[in-house]
Design a protein around this motif. Structure first.
Motif, short mmCIF file in Angstrom:
data_model
loop_
_atom_site.label_atom_id
_atom_site.label_comp_id
_atom_site.label_asym_id
_atom_site.label_seq_id
_atom_site.Cartn_x
_atom_site.Cartn_y
_atom_site.Cartn_z
N GLU A 182 0.81 -1.07 -0.05
CA GLU A 182 0.05 0.03 -0.04
C GLU A 182 0.90 1.36 -0.19
N VAL A 183 2.00 1.23 0.81
CA VAL A 183 2.96 2.37 0.79
C VAL A 183 3.35 2.67 -0.66
N ARG A 184 3.79 1.34 -1.11
CA ARG A 184 4.32 1.57 -2.61
C ARG A 184 3.20 2.27 -3.71
N GLU A 185 2.06 1.77 -3.38
CA GLU A 185 1.11 2.56 -4.40
C GLU A 185 1.05 3.88 -4.10
N TYR A 186 0.85 4.36 -2.79
CA TYR A 186 0.77 5.49 -2.44
C TYR A 186 2.30 6.61 -3.10
N LEU A 187 3.25 5.99 -3.08
CA LEU A 187 4.32 6.56 -3.40
C LEU A 187 4.28 6.69 -5.15
N THR A 188 4.00 5.63 -5.66
CA THR A 188 3.83 5.72 -7.14
C THR A 188 2.49 6.71 -7.58
N SER A 189 1.62 6.88 -6.99
CA SER A 189 0.60 7.96 -7.14
C SER A 189 1.12 9.45 -6.79
N ARG A 190 2.05 9.54 -5.90
CA ARG A 190 2.67 10.76 -5.65
C ARG A 190 3.80 11.17 -6.93
N LYS A 191 4.31 9.97 -7.49
CA LYS A 191 5.31 10.23 -8.75
C LYS A 191 4.30 10.64 -9.70
N ALA A 192 3.35 10.24 -9.93
CA ALA A 192 2.23 10.71 -11.04
C ALA A 192 1.67 12.15 -10.84
N VAL A 193 1.49 12.45 -9.71
CA VAL A 193 0.95 14.00 -9.26
C VAL A 193 2.35 14.79 -9.67
N ARG A 194 3.77 14.37 -9.17
CA ARG A 194 4.82 15.34 -9.49
C ARG A 194 5.01 15.49 -11.02
N LYS A 195 4.73 14.58 -12.00
CA LYS A 195 4.76 14.74 -13.23
C LYS A 195 3.89 15.67 -13.75
N ALA A 196 2.59 15.66 -13.28
CA ALA A 196 1.45 16.83 -13.70
C ALA A 196 2.02 18.09 -13.30
N ILE A 197 2.58 18.22 -12.16
CA ILE A 197 2.97 19.49 -11.56
C ILE A 197 4.22 20.07 -12.31
N CYS A 198 5.05 19.27 -12.78
CA CYS A 198 6.35 19.70 -13.67
C CYS A 198 5.63 20.15 -14.81
N LYS A 199 4.65 19.72 -15.46
CA LYS A 199 4.12 20.20 -16.70
C LYS A 199 3.52 21.64 -16.40
N ALA A 200 2.73 21.53 -15.29
CA ALA A 200 1.98 22.88 -15.04
C ALA A 200 3.07 24.13 -14.51
N LEU A 201 4.04 23.72 -13.86
CA LEU A 201 5.19 24.81 -13.58
C LEU A 201 6.00 25.14 -14.91
N LYS A 202 5.87 24.46 -16.10
CA LYS A 202 6.62 24.83 -17.26
C LYS A 202 5.73 25.70 -17.82
N ASN A 203 4.14 25.59 -17.70
CA ASN A 203 3.52 26.58 -18.38
C ASN A 203 3.45 27.69 -17.76
N LEU A 204 3.58 27.96 -16.24
CA LEU A 204 3.78 29.21 -15.67
C LEU A 204 5.06 29.83 -16.25
N LYS A 205 5.98 28.95 -16.17
CA LYS A 205 7.36 29.60 -16.49
C LYS A 205 7.17 30.41 -18.05
N TYR A 206 6.27 29.61 -19.07
CA TYR A 206 6.26 30.30 -20.26
C TYR A 206 5.36 31.56 -19.92
N MET A 207 4.32 31.57 -19.07
CA MET A 207 3.45 32.78 -18.76
C MET A 207 4.41 33.89 -18.29
N GLU A 208 5.43 33.71 -17.57
CA GLU A 208 6.49 34.53 -16.89
C GLU A 208 7.21 35.14 -18.02
N ASN A 209 7.50 34.50 -19.08
CA ASN A 209 8.36 34.82 -20.06
C ASN A 209 7.63 35.78 -21.03
N ARG A 210 6.42 35.27 -21.13
CA ARG A 210 5.51 36.15 -22.06
C ARG A 210 5.18 37.54 -21.46
N LEU A 211 4.84 37.44 -20.25
CA LEU A 211 4.39 38.86 -19.55
C LEU A 211 5.58 39.57 -19.45
#
Length: 292
Positions: free
Chosen positions: A132-161
């Protein structure tokens, strides 16, 4: 949303038709909230990020009052600024998408946290708990992957602004400059929120080395306080240590960390949801202005 017509004034009084000056109560409120948010950027605890989300709510309440002013509506509807206002709307859409990513990340982490707490209460045995702990940690890796993409979008917004420009019209510069500042500070708050949800693994190498250097020059008690600052990452770290060591005896400590993480997630989610609604309201107001 129809704007009130301008009163015809002699040319010597043309400045009376400009946007609210820095002494205007609404403009002063916006400036105050912007300064509060800029002053709180360095801290990265759950309480400091929650405070920033609350400040964002206050900021957008003030922005909403500004957008209701007829002269502010005229400024946004100005044909010369149409391109920039469309960029503003595109930016608000991206911010809403980033908020959605943050909300999903919090919800997924909360659900996994609650499920793991339920498993701990049932005490299904060491092997079952490890799985169960491994499943939790695997889920957190998926969360980090989605967040990494969102952070890149914010960086793009910063540069455009930072590279955007607009026509230097006396009646529109103040309004557009203010909204650019609001968007910029919103980006920074969301970056802090996403990085906090993700935990230390999402930090850049330079940030990690900076943190290591900081720890080396602080007392042990300060290090411990810094480690306690991110309840979500603390739970992750405790569970990773649990799997690495294979020692399942100290489940009580794990339960405490998970409870702290869940309460932290709840607080952040409530603050994010309140801000999310205000961001939608501001976007709708601008759309109405353009469609009048």
């Amino acid at each position: 949303m129809a704007s009130s017509p301008l009163n015809v004034q002699p040319s010597s009084h043309a400045r009376s038709n400009s946007l609210p000056s820095s002494q205007h109560p609404i403009t002063s409120q916006i400036d105050e909230n912007l300064n509060r948010l800029r002053a709180s950027q360095s801290a990265s605890t759950s309480s400091s990020i929650g405070h920033r989300l609350n400040c964002l709510q206050d900021l957008y309440d003030s922005v909403d009052m500004l957008l209701q002013l007829p002269l502010a509506q005229q400024a946004l509807a100005h044909e010369l600024q149409r391109k920039w206002v469309e960029q503003l709307l595109d930016g608000s859409l991206m911010l809403l998408d980033v908020c959605g990513t943050a909300k999903d990340a919090l919800l997924q982490t909360k659900e996994c946290t609650q499920e793991l707490q339920s498993v701990l209460r049932r005490r299904r045995g060491v092997e079952g708990l490890a799985n169960e702990v491994r499943e939790y940690l695997t889920s957190r890796k998926a969360v980090r992957k989605a967040i990494c993409k969102a952070l890149k979008n914010l960086k793009y917004m910063e540069n455009r602004l930072s590279s955007s420009s607009f026509s230097n019209d006396d009646e529109t510069v103040a309004m557009i400059s203010t909204l650019k500042q609001v968007e910029a500070v919103t980006i920074r708050v969301l970056e802090s929120l996403l990085s906090f949800i993700s935990g230390t693994e999402a930090e850049s190498k330079s940030s990690r080395w900076s943190l290591v250097s900081k720890f080396m020059h602080q007392k042990k008690v300060n290090c411990e306080e810094e480690q306690r600052a991110n309840e979500i990452e603390n739970a992750d770290a405790t569970l990773r240590s649990l799997i690495k060591s294979g020692n399942m005896k100290h489940v009580e400590n794990v339960q405490i960390e998970l409870q702290n993480s869940e309460m932290c997630i709840q607080d952040l989610d409530e603050g994010l949801e309140s801000f999310f609604r205000r961001l939608i309201k501001a976007r709708v107001t601008v759309l109405n202005i353009l469609n009048c």
